[in-house]
Motif scaffolding. Sequence first.
Motif, short mmCIF file in Angstrom:
data_model
loop_
_atom_site.label_atom_id
_atom_site.label_comp_id
_atom_site.label_asym_id
_atom_site.label_seq_id
_atom_site.Cartn_x
_atom_site.Cartn_y
_atom_site.Cartn_z
N ARG A 344 30.74 -11.09 24.62
CA ARG A 344 29.28 -11.09 24.60
C ARG A 344 28.75 -11.63 23.27
N GLY A 345 29.41 -11.26 22.16
CA GLY A 345 28.98 -11.76 20.86
C GLY A 345 29.10 -13.27 20.77
N LEU A 346 30.21 -13.81 21.28
CA LEU A 346 30.41 -15.26 21.25
C LEU A 346 29.36 -15.97 22.12
N CYS A 347 29.07 -15.39 23.28
CA CYS A 347 28.08 -16.01 24.18
C CYS A 347 26.69 -16.02 23.53
N ARG A 348 26.31 -14.94 22.89
CA ARG A 348 25.00 -14.90 22.22
C ARG A 348 24.96 -15.87 21.05
N HIS A 349 26.09 -15.94 20.33
CA HIS A 349 26.16 -16.84 19.17
C HIS A 349 26.08 -18.29 19.62
N ALA A 350 26.54 -18.56 20.84
CA ALA A 350 26.54 -19.94 21.36
C ALA A 350 25.12 -20.47 21.57
N ARG A 351 24.12 -19.58 21.63
CA ARG A 351 22.74 -20.04 21.76
C ARG A 351 22.31 -20.85 20.54
N LYS A 352 22.89 -20.47 19.37
CA LYS A 352 22.52 -21.16 18.13
C LYS A 352 23.56 -22.21 17.74
N GLU A 353 24.82 -21.88 17.93
CA GLU A 353 25.88 -22.79 17.53
C GLU A 353 26.73 -23.12 18.76
N LYS A 354 26.49 -24.31 19.30
CA LYS A 354 27.09 -24.68 20.58
C LYS A 354 28.61 -24.75 20.54
N TYR A 355 29.19 -25.03 19.37
CA TYR A 355 30.64 -25.18 19.29
C TYR A 355 31.37 -23.87 19.59
N LEU A 357 30.94 -22.08 22.07
CA LEU A 357 31.08 -21.90 23.51
C LEU A 357 32.53 -22.05 23.96
N ASP A 358 33.27 -22.96 23.35
CA ASP A 358 34.67 -23.14 23.72
C ASP A 358 35.47 -21.85 23.46
N ASP A 359 35.19 -21.23 22.31
CA ASP A 359 35.86 -19.96 22.01
C ASP A 359 35.49 -18.90 23.04
N ALA A 360 34.20 -18.88 23.42
CA ALA A 360 33.74 -17.90 24.41
C ALA A 360 34.47 -18.09 25.73
N TYR A 361 34.57 -19.35 26.16
CA TYR A 361 35.23 -19.58 27.45
C TYR A 361 36.72 -19.28 27.37
N ASN A 362 37.34 -19.57 26.23
CA ASN A 362 38.76 -19.27 26.06
C ASN A 362 39.01 -17.76 26.12
N VAL A 363 38.15 -16.99 25.46
CA VAL A 363 38.28 -15.53 25.50
C VAL A 363 38.07 -15.03 26.93
N PHE A 364 37.08 -15.60 27.62
CA PHE A 364 36.82 -15.22 29.01
C PHE A 364 38.04 -15.52 29.88
N ASP A 365 38.65 -16.67 29.66
CA ASP A 365 39.83 -17.05 30.44
C ASP A 365 41.01 -16.13 30.13
N GLU A 366 41.16 -15.76 28.85
CA GLU A 366 42.24 -14.84 28.48
C GLU A 366 42.03 -13.46 29.11
N MET A 367 40.77 -13.07 29.23
CA MET A 367 40.49 -11.78 29.86
C MET A 367 40.86 -11.81 31.34
N ARG A 368 40.57 -12.91 32.00
CA ARG A 368 40.93 -13.01 33.42
C ARG A 368 42.45 -13.02 33.59
N ASN A 369 43.13 -13.79 32.75
CA ASN A 369 44.58 -13.89 32.86
C ASN A 369 45.28 -12.61 32.41
N GLY A 370 44.64 -11.90 31.46
CA GLY A 370 45.23 -10.67 30.96
C GLY A 370 44.83 -9.44 31.75
N ARG A 371 44.12 -9.65 32.85
CA ARG A 371 43.70 -8.56 33.75
C ARG A 371 42.83 -7.52 33.05
N TYR A 372 41.97 -7.98 32.18
CA TYR A 372 40.99 -7.08 31.57
C TYR A 372 39.82 -6.89 32.54
N PRO A 373 39.30 -5.68 32.68
CA PRO A 373 38.04 -5.52 33.42
C PRO A 373 36.91 -6.22 32.66
N ILE A 374 36.16 -7.05 33.36
CA ILE A 374 35.06 -7.77 32.73
C ILE A 374 33.76 -7.11 33.16
#
Length: 485
Positions: A344-355, A357-374
Amino acid sequence: MLSSQCQTPSTFLHQSAYFSAFNPPFFYSTNAIHHRKFHVFAAPIKEKHHLYGHTSATPLQFEDFLQTITTSPKQLEALAEVNRFGEIRTIAEFNRLLVSLISSDEVELAWKLKSTLSSLGLFPDVRTYSILVNGFCKNKAMIEAKIALHEMLENGFEPNVATFTTVINSFCETGRLKDAYEVFDEMSKIGCEPTINTYNCLLKGLCYVGRIEEAYDLLLSVKNSSIKPDIYTYTAMMDGFCKVGRSDEAFELLVEALRMKLMPNVVTYNTLFNGYFKEGKPLCGFGLLRRMRAKKCSPDYISYSTLLHGLLKWGKIRAAMQAYKEMVGDGYRVDERMMNTLLRGLCRHARKEKYVLDDAYNVFDEMRNGRYPIYQESYELVVEAMCCNGRDMERRGFDVLNEMIGVGLSPKTFTFNIAIHALCCCGEVDKALAVLAMMHKHRKARGIPFNTLIDELILQGRVFEAACVYGFALKKGVVPKWKPQ
């Protein structure tokens, strides 16, 4: 003063009814236990020589005594321990029985048996009392521990410094500093010299109840004595400073400890991490991590999680992402709550600093692959971040929205609307219409950007579909700007 015939604080025996002699082994059956009748018979020996005289072999009646004991599995196991020891001839054998009972958390039973020693022709020694005092402290029965300690002193035994320190520590852990200092004074009266461990217990106790200045005065007193403080002394004082928002002074103590060639451990550093986190100085914690590594002290899970939590709470997202990568690199798994917070912090930060967003999506992907509840809010912020960023991320936002609905979550109207608007802006009007259909199923269609949908359909020459959207808007009580001709 408790004599060898007296009871624990609760009365449990009528000694005169019990022992004319004590010459076990104990014999009882499970059936007897359930019927609450216990008879202990001595072996048929005419005369037995004991340490303090003779005893005759007569049946020992334990019925009244054992009726104070319930028949829970744990207590049956304790009674089995008594039976296992069989005949008790010396105080050393009795002490071994006490150790066995206390290991089973049957301290009260151990104390009760101690009161029967005179019937054995035996008397407690310094080890008997030490075992009981330590057992009471282990079970946080501090009133009983203090009574046993006083009886020990009144009977002429001198506890060693380890026994005194155990009692002092137990009082300090529960915030009973007055009792702790009374025991400390008893040490002085009999000439038992405290060790640095004794002072460390008092330091922790003073810090625990917020008496920081007294704790610091005690530290100065120790430093000026013949006793050298150790790293645990400094860690206790650092923890006290950090608890009251004085992490700068705690850091000064760390520097002082290093000057004295003491080696801080991971607990010492974690104390400072926690202090920096509480005071809103997480970047100081990030610098501490570097210092920690330089001193060859490896961070543990608590180090990383405290640092990461602090960085996230105080909005230091870039540093948090760096700490996260180091944490994962060292083989630690971040818990689901912190992963969602980071996302959530990365997604909010992406509103100001677009770069970001890649970190946010990577973390999101790791959560899906790591079976974290989202969490739902995490999903919604990912959709928003993808849809508002451009760079062909809108398609990813649409996929995440579909996934969110697929796992049974119902997005907010705002999330649907932002997806429709973003998809229309990048020409993906078919996907925007699919979102409209999903929204109609899951949410009331209020605030939908109908004008954006209609404009994009007209732009693509799809007038009939634009007219259908117009009619749908009218049914929902919205009058779009465009009207079919």
